[in-house]
Design a protein around this motif. Structure first.
Motif, PDB file in Angstrom:
ATOM      1  N   SER A 187      25.748  35.326 -17.405  1.00 23.05           N
ATOM      2  CA  SER A 187      25.131  34.943 -18.675  1.00 23.05           C
ATOM      3  C   SER A 187      23.834  35.704 -18.831  1.00 23.05           C
ATOM      4  O   SER A 187      22.978  35.701 -17.958  1.00 23.05           O
ATOM      5  N   ALA A 188      23.680  36.355 -19.962  1.00 24.12           N
ATOM      6  CA  ALA A 188      22.486  37.161 -20.208  1.00 24.12           C
ATOM      7  C   ALA A 188      21.404  36.374 -20.917  1.00 24.12           C
ATOM      8  O   ALA A 188      20.259  36.775 -20.941  1.00 24.12           O
ATOM      9  N   GLY A 189      21.753  35.292 -21.528  1.00 27.12           N
ATOM     10  CA  GLY A 189      20.746  34.506 -22.238  1.00 27.12           C
ATOM     11  C   GLY A 189      21.181  34.163 -23.646  1.00 27.12           C
ATOM     12  O   GLY A 189      22.320  34.377 -24.044  1.00 27.12           O
ATOM     13  N   TYR A 190      20.273  33.640 -24.399  1.00 26.43           N
ATOM     14  CA  TYR A 190      20.539  33.142 -25.732  1.00 26.43           C
ATOM     15  C   TYR A 190      20.127  34.200 -26.742  1.00 26.43           C
ATOM     16  O   TYR A 190      19.015  34.719 -26.707  1.00 26.43           O
ATOM     17  N   ASP A 191      21.050  34.554 -27.664  1.00 24.57           N
ATOM     18  CA  ASP A 191      20.748  35.582 -28.659  1.00 24.57           C
ATOM     19  C   ASP A 191      21.451  35.237 -29.961  1.00 24.57           C
ATOM     20  O   ASP A 191      22.655  35.039 -29.996  1.00 24.57           O
ATOM     21  N   MET A 192      20.709  35.155 -31.039  1.00 25.86           N
ATOM     22  CA  MET A 192      21.267  34.945 -32.383  1.00 25.86           C
ATOM     23  C   MET A 192      22.174  33.708 -32.454  1.00 25.86           C
ATOM     24  O   MET A 192      23.238  33.730 -33.035  1.00 25.86           O
ATOM     25  N   GLY A 193      21.754  32.631 -31.814  1.00 27.47           N
ATOM     26  CA  GLY A 193      22.497  31.389 -31.904  1.00 27.47           C
ATOM     27  C   GLY A 193      23.695  31.288 -30.990  1.00 27.47           C
ATOM     28  O   GLY A 193      24.512  30.395 -31.137  1.00 27.47           O
ATOM     29  N   ARG A 194      23.827  32.170 -30.039  1.00 27.17           N
ATOM     30  CA  ARG A 194      24.961  32.097 -29.107  1.00 27.17           C
ATOM     31  C   ARG A 194      24.542  32.656 -27.744  1.00 27.17           C
ATOM     32  O   ARG A 194      23.586  33.413 -27.636  1.00 27.17           O
ATOM     33  N   TYR A 195      25.285  32.267 -26.754  1.00 26.95           N
ATOM     34  CA  TYR A 195      25.035  32.801 -25.418  1.00 26.95           C
ATOM     35  C   TYR A 195      25.771  34.112 -25.261  1.00 26.95           C
ATOM     36  O   TYR A 195      26.930  34.246 -25.635  1.00 26.95           O
ATOM     37  N   MET A 196      25.083  35.092 -24.712  1.00 22.85           N
ATOM     38  CA  MET A 196      25.685  36.394 -24.436  1.00 22.85           C
ATOM     39  C   MET A 196      26.197  36.373 -22.992  1.00 22.85           C
ATOM     40  O   MET A 196      25.532  35.857 -22.108  1.00 22.85           O
ATOM     41  N   SER A 197      27.347  36.909 -22.802  1.00 27.47           N
ATOM     42  CA  SER A 197      27.902  37.005 -21.464  1.00 27.47           C
ATOM     43  C   SER A 197      28.481  38.403 -21.276  1.00 27.47           C
ATOM     44  O   SER A 197      29.142  38.930 -22.159  1.00 27.47           O
ATOM     45  N   PHE A 198      28.210  38.982 -20.113  1.00 26.83           N
ATOM     46  CA  PHE A 198      28.762  40.296 -19.818  1.00 26.83           C
ATOM     47  C   PHE A 198      28.958  40.410 -18.309  1.00 26.83           C
ATOM     48  O   PHE A 198      28.299  39.719 -17.529  1.00 26.83           O
ATOM     49  N   PRO A 199      29.872  41.260 -17.894  1.00 29.25           N
ATOM     50  CA  PRO A 199      30.122  41.393 -16.449  1.00 29.25           C
ATOM     51  C   PRO A 199      29.043  42.216 -15.759  1.00 29.25           C
ATOM     52  O   PRO A 199      28.456  43.117 -16.345  1.00 29.25           O
ATOM     53  N   ILE A 200      28.801  41.859 -14.508  1.00 30.96           N
ATOM     54  CA  ILE A 200      27.869  42.592 -13.650  1.00 30.96           C
ATOM     55  C   ILE A 200      28.668  43.131 -12.467  1.00 30.96           C
ATOM     56  O   ILE A 200      29.478  42.419 -11.876  1.00 30.96           O
ATOM     57  N   GLU A 201      28.419  44.385 -12.117  1.00 33.46           N
ATOM     58  CA  GLU A 201      29.090  44.981 -10.972  1.00 33.46           C
ATOM     59  C   GLU A 201      28.316  44.648  -9.700  1.00 33.46           C
ATOM     60  O   GLU A 201      27.105  44.847  -9.631  1.00 33.46           O
ATOM     61  N   VAL A 202      29.028  44.095  -8.699  1.00 35.75           N
ATOM     62  CA  VAL A 202      28.412  43.750  -7.417  1.00 35.75           C
ATOM     63  C   VAL A 202      29.221  44.366  -6.282  1.00 35.75           C
ATOM     64  O   VAL A 202      30.419  44.600  -6.410  1.00 35.75           O
ATOM     65  N   GLN A 203      28.546  44.633  -5.164  1.00 37.51           N
ATOM     66  CA  GLN A 203      29.209  45.129  -3.963  1.00 37.51           C
ATOM     67  C   GLN A 203      29.763  43.939  -3.189  1.00 37.51           C
ATOM     68  O   GLN A 203      29.046  42.969  -2.931  1.00 37.51           O
ATOM     69  N   VAL A 204      31.030  43.996  -2.821  1.00 38.30           N
ATOM     70  CA  VAL A 204      31.651  42.966  -1.993  1.00 38.30           C
ATOM     71  C   VAL A 204      32.338  43.655  -0.819  1.00 38.30           C
ATOM     72  O   VAL A 204      32.503  44.867  -0.807  1.00 38.30           O
ATOM     73  N   GLY A 205      32.771  42.870   0.125  1.00 38.13           N
ATOM     74  CA  GLY A 205      33.474  43.425   1.271  1.00 38.13           C
ATOM     75  C   GLY A 205      32.504  43.829   2.364  1.00 38.13           C
ATOM     76  O   GLY A 205      31.349  43.414   2.398  1.00 38.13           O
ATOM     77  N   GLY A 206      32.998  44.656   3.255  1.00 39.39           N
ATOM     78  CA  GLY A 206      32.196  44.994   4.421  1.00 39.39           C
ATOM     79  C   GLY A 206      32.194  43.824   5.385  1.00 39.39           C
ATOM     80  O   GLY A 206      33.036  42.936   5.305  1.00 39.39           O
ATOM     81  N   ALA A 207      31.270  43.802   6.279  1.00 38.04           N
ATOM     82  CA  ALA A 207      31.192  42.717   7.253  1.00 38.04           C
ATOM     83  C   ALA A 207      29.736  42.419   7.577  1.00 38.04           C
ATOM     84  O   ALA A 207      28.892  43.303   7.559  1.00 38.04           O
ATOM     85  N   THR A 208      29.473  41.161   7.853  1.00 32.62           N
ATOM     86  CA  THR A 208      28.191  40.734   8.399  1.00 32.62           C
ATOM     87  C   THR A 208      28.485  40.269   9.814  1.00 32.62           C
ATOM     88  O   THR A 208      29.337  39.401  10.022  1.00 32.62           O
ATOM     89  N   ILE A 209      27.806  40.865  10.787  1.00 33.83           N
ATOM     90  CA  ILE A 209      28.136  40.612  12.193  1.00 33.83           C
ATOM     91  C   ILE A 209      26.909  40.095  12.937  1.00 33.83           C
ATOM     92  O   ILE A 209      25.826  40.667  12.838  1.00 33.83           O
ATOM     93  N   PHE A 210      27.112  39.015  13.678  1.00 31.52           N
ATOM     94  CA  PHE A 210      26.089  38.453  14.561  1.00 31.52           C
ATOM     95  C   PHE A 210      26.613  38.556  15.997  1.00 31.52           C
ATOM     96  O   PHE A 210      27.775  38.224  16.256  1.00 31.52           O
ATOM     97  N   VAL A 211      25.782  38.990  16.915  1.00 30.81           N
ATOM     98  CA  VAL A 211      26.151  39.034  18.331  1.00 30.81           C
ATOM     99  C   VAL A 211      25.196  38.098  19.063  1.00 30.81           C
ATOM    100  O   VAL A 211      23.980  38.283  19.035  1.00 30.81           O
TER     101      VAL A 211
END
Length: 107
Positions: free
Chosen positions: A74-98
């Protein structure tokens, strides 16, 4: 002795688990949920000797890949409606604890 906790995406967990067990690592899989995207992921618990840690990490690294995904935002409120748009995020990989293991028992 060490305990490796590796948090992977569900998509990569079977490949990583298979690669580890083929090299005789004992692996326990836990279904977990990430906090940021609230997406399902898998935590692998691997107990191994100190000298085997790097091999296990390399197998996990080879099995886990980063990729981009679009998530709604959600981008916020604009002209009486909520704006929504996709955001690109990095997923995958690994988080490793030893972690050091003070005692290991198999009863």
């Amino acid at each position: 002795m060490k305990l490796i906790l590796a948090i992977l995406s569900n998509e990569d967990s079977s490949t990583a688990s298979r690669a580890l067990t083929e090299k005789k690592f004992q692996v326990t899989k836990l279904n977990t949920t990430g906090g940021f995207l609230r997406a399902g992921n898998t935590t692998l618990m691997i107990g191994c000797e100190d000298e085997d840690v790097q091999e296990a990490i390399e197998l996990i690294k080879e099995s886990s890949r980063k990729r981009s995904e679009l998530i709604p935002s959600s981008a916020g409120y604009d002209m009486g409606r909520y704006m929504s748009f996709p955001i690109e995020v990095q997923v995958g990989g690994a988080t490793i604890f030893v972690l050091d293991v003070e005692q290991f028992l198999k009863i």
